[in-house]
Scaffold this motif. Structure first.
Motif, short mmCIF file in Angstrom:
data_model
loop_
_atom_site.label_atom_id
_atom_site.label_comp_id
_atom_site.label_asym_id
_atom_site.label_seq_id
_atom_site.Cartn_x
_atom_site.Cartn_y
_atom_site.Cartn_z
N GLY A 46 0.81 -1.21 0.00
CA GLY A 46 0.00 0.00 0.00
C GLY A 46 0.85 1.26 0.00
O GLY A 46 0.51 2.25 -0.66
N ILE A 47 1.96 1.23 0.72
CA ILE A 47 2.87 2.38 0.76
C ILE A 47 3.47 2.64 -0.62
O ILE A 47 3.55 3.78 -1.08
N VAL A 48 3.87 1.56 -1.30
CA VAL A 48 4.41 1.70 -2.66
C VAL A 48 3.35 2.28 -3.59
O VAL A 48 3.63 3.16 -4.42
N LEU A 49 2.11 1.80 -3.45
CA LEU A 49 1.01 2.33 -4.27
C LEU A 49 0.82 3.82 -4.02
O LEU A 49 0.72 4.62 -4.97
N ALA A 50 0.76 4.22 -2.74
CA ALA A 50 0.53 5.63 -2.40
C ALA A 50 1.64 6.52 -2.93
O ALA A 50 1.38 7.60 -3.48
N LEU A 51 2.88 6.09 -2.78
CA LEU A 51 4.03 6.88 -3.23
C LEU A 51 4.04 7.01 -4.75
O LEU A 51 4.22 8.10 -5.31
N THR A 52 3.81 5.89 -5.44
CA THR A 52 3.85 5.87 -6.90
C THR A 52 2.73 6.68 -7.52
O THR A 52 2.96 7.52 -8.41
N ILE A 53 1.50 6.44 -7.07
CA ILE A 53 0.35 7.14 -7.65
C ILE A 53 0.33 8.60 -7.21
O ILE A 53 -0.11 9.48 -7.95
N GLY A 54 0.85 8.87 -6.01
CA GLY A 54 0.99 10.27 -5.58
C GLY A 54 1.92 11.02 -6.52
O GLY A 54 1.63 12.15 -6.94
N PHE A 55 3.06 10.39 -6.86
CA PHE A 55 4.00 11.00 -7.80
C PHE A 55 3.32 11.22 -9.16
O PHE A 55 3.43 12.30 -9.75
N TYR A 56 2.61 10.21 -9.62
CA TYR A 56 1.94 10.32 -10.92
C TYR A 56 0.90 11.43 -10.91
O TYR A 56 0.76 12.19 -11.88
N THR B 246 -5.62 8.99 -12.27
CA THR B 246 -5.17 8.76 -10.89
C THR B 246 -6.20 7.97 -10.09
O THR B 246 -5.86 7.00 -9.39
N GLY B 247 -7.46 8.39 -10.15
CA GLY B 247 -8.51 7.70 -9.41
C GLY B 247 -8.63 6.24 -9.82
O GLY B 247 -8.79 5.35 -8.97
N SER B 248 -8.55 5.97 -11.13
CA SER B 248 -8.65 4.60 -11.63
C SER B 248 -7.52 3.74 -11.08
O SER B 248 -7.74 2.60 -10.64
N PHE B 249 -6.30 4.27 -11.11
CA PHE B 249 -5.15 3.51 -10.62
C PHE B 249 -5.27 3.23 -9.12
O PHE B 249 -4.97 2.13 -8.65
N LEU B 250 -5.70 4.24 -8.36
CA LEU B 250 -5.84 4.06 -6.92
C LEU B 250 -6.91 3.02 -6.58
O LEU B 250 -6.70 2.14 -5.74
N ILE B 251 -8.06 3.12 -7.23
CA ILE B 251 -9.15 2.19 -6.96
C ILE B 251 -8.72 0.76 -7.30
O ILE B 251 -8.90 -0.17 -6.50
N PHE B 252 -8.13 0.58 -8.46
CA PHE B 252 -7.69 -0.74 -8.91
C PHE B 252 -6.64 -1.29 -7.94
O PHE B 252 -6.68 -2.46 -7.56
N GLY B 253 -5.70 -0.44 -7.54
CA GLY B 253 -4.65 -0.88 -6.63
C GLY B 253 -5.18 -1.26 -5.26
O GLY B 253 -4.78 -2.28 -4.68
N LEU B 254 -6.11 -0.48 -4.72
CA LEU B 254 -6.68 -0.77 -3.40
C LEU B 254 -7.50 -2.06 -3.41
O LEU B 254 -7.51 -2.80 -2.42
N THR C 254 -13.18 3.01 -3.67
CA THR C 254 -13.41 4.39 -4.12
C THR C 254 -13.38 5.35 -2.94
O THR C 254 -12.78 6.43 -3.00
N ALA C 255 -14.01 4.96 -1.84
CA ALA C 255 -14.05 5.82 -0.64
C ALA C 255 -12.64 6.06 -0.11
O ALA C 255 -12.27 7.20 0.20
N ASN C 256 -11.84 5.01 0.02
CA ASN C 256 -10.49 5.16 0.55
C ASN C 256 -9.56 5.86 -0.42
O ASN C 256 -8.66 6.60 -0.02
N ALA C 257 -9.77 5.64 -1.72
CA ALA C 257 -8.95 6.31 -2.73
C ALA C 257 -9.11 7.82 -2.63
O ALA C 257 -8.16 8.58 -2.90
N LYS C 258 -10.29 8.28 -2.24
CA LYS C 258 -10.54 9.72 -2.17
C LYS C 258 -9.61 10.41 -1.16
O LYS C 258 -9.19 11.55 -1.38
N PHE C 259 -9.31 9.74 -0.07
CA PHE C 259 -8.44 10.35 0.95
C PHE C 259 -7.00 10.44 0.46
O PHE C 259 -6.30 11.43 0.72
N LEU C 260 -6.54 9.43 -0.26
CA LEU C 260 -5.19 9.50 -0.84
C LEU C 260 -5.13 10.54 -1.95
O LEU C 260 -4.16 11.29 -2.06
N ASN C 261 -6.18 10.58 -2.75
CA ASN C 261 -6.25 11.56 -3.84
C ASN C 261 -6.29 12.99 -3.29
O ASN C 261 -5.66 13.91 -3.84
#
Length: 248
Positions: free
Chosen positions: A134-144, A152-160, A172-179
């Motif tokens: 999850g940390i790798v996902l957050a760092l990578t998609i945050g950079f993107y 971005t939303g699609s990648f986060l949702i799929f990853g989660l 989707t709900a949790n992706a919103k906080f990272l986004n």
């Protein structure tokens, strides 16, 4: 012109609150006015940050967000986004488009063909190895998100869904906080570099607050059975728009 930008912003936030991809609507609307690319990206970040706050709050109130999962990931999303903005302000991001088209196409097809994906919430208390993913996902998609943004939303949702075994509604709900975190980080740097047009961004932000609220309420009410097909449609729309933009 501001009126039509606000109309586009409302629908952008509505879509983004459900499956992500709102930038497909709002960024072209800004670019159509002749606004320079970096200024359009910064102005859109201002408005979309307010939209993200609105949808995140609605998801939190509904109980769909699991903050115990996303809170440890937020600092990494923040760091990634700040790195991404610093890179994009100094270069052209066009070369990324082919890669993103390929990745989003694969995600869309995989989601379409794998019928059970994201339909049941199979979340369990994550082990350290899962948190590390999850940390790798957050760092990578945050950079993107800071660097480029579309999808971005699609990648986060799929990853989660794949990492934490959420269904589409909870992902989707949790992706919103990272986004939201990556938006705030990116916005602060765009403001520091003078790449936000507040006279346009503030009316957009107001429209996005209402659009995000409406979209998140629809998502919470309809659930994964509605969100999954919407996710597929938005994914392929993103691919089509980016491919069309490269050909023109």
């Amino acid at each position: 012109m501001i009126f039509w930008i606000c109309v586009a912003s409302f629908f952008a936030a509505f879509v983004d609150a459900i499956v992500g991809g709102g930038g497909l609507i709002s960024i072209p609307a800004l670019l159509a006015t002749g606004m320079p690319t970096h200024l359009a990206l910064g102005t859109n970040k201002l408005a979309s940050t307010f939209g993200a706050v609105s949808s995140a709050w609605q998801y939190y109130r509904s109980g769909a967000a699991r903050l115990s999962v996303v809170l440890p990931l937020i600092p990494f999303s923040l760091i990634g986004a700040m790195m991404g903005v610093r890179v994009v302000l100094g270069m052209n991001a066009d070369f990324l488009q082919v890669l993103i088209i390929v990745l989003v196409t694969i995600i869309g097809l995989y989601t379409l063909l794998k019928k059970e994906l994201g339909m049941a919430d199979e979340f369990e208390t994550p082990r350290p190895a899962v948190v590390a993913k999850g940390i790798v996902l957050a760092l990578t998609i945050g950079f993107y998100d800071g660097f480029f943004g579309p999808g971005t939303g699609s990648f986060l949702i799929f990853g989660l869904i794949h990492i934490f075994r959420f269904d589409f509604k909870h992902a989707t709900a949790n992706a919103k906080f990272l986004n939201l975190t990556s938006n705030l980080a990116a916005l602060s740097l765009f403001i520091m570099h003078g790449q936000v047009l507040f006279s346009t961004g503030i009316p957009m932000a107001i429209a996005m607050v209402f659009g995000a609220r409406a979209g998140s309420l629809v998502a919470v009410t309809k659930g994964s059975g509605f969100i999954k097909p919407a996710f597929v449609v938005v994914s392929f729309s993103l691919v089509f728009k980016m491919a069309l933009g490269m050909m023109l």
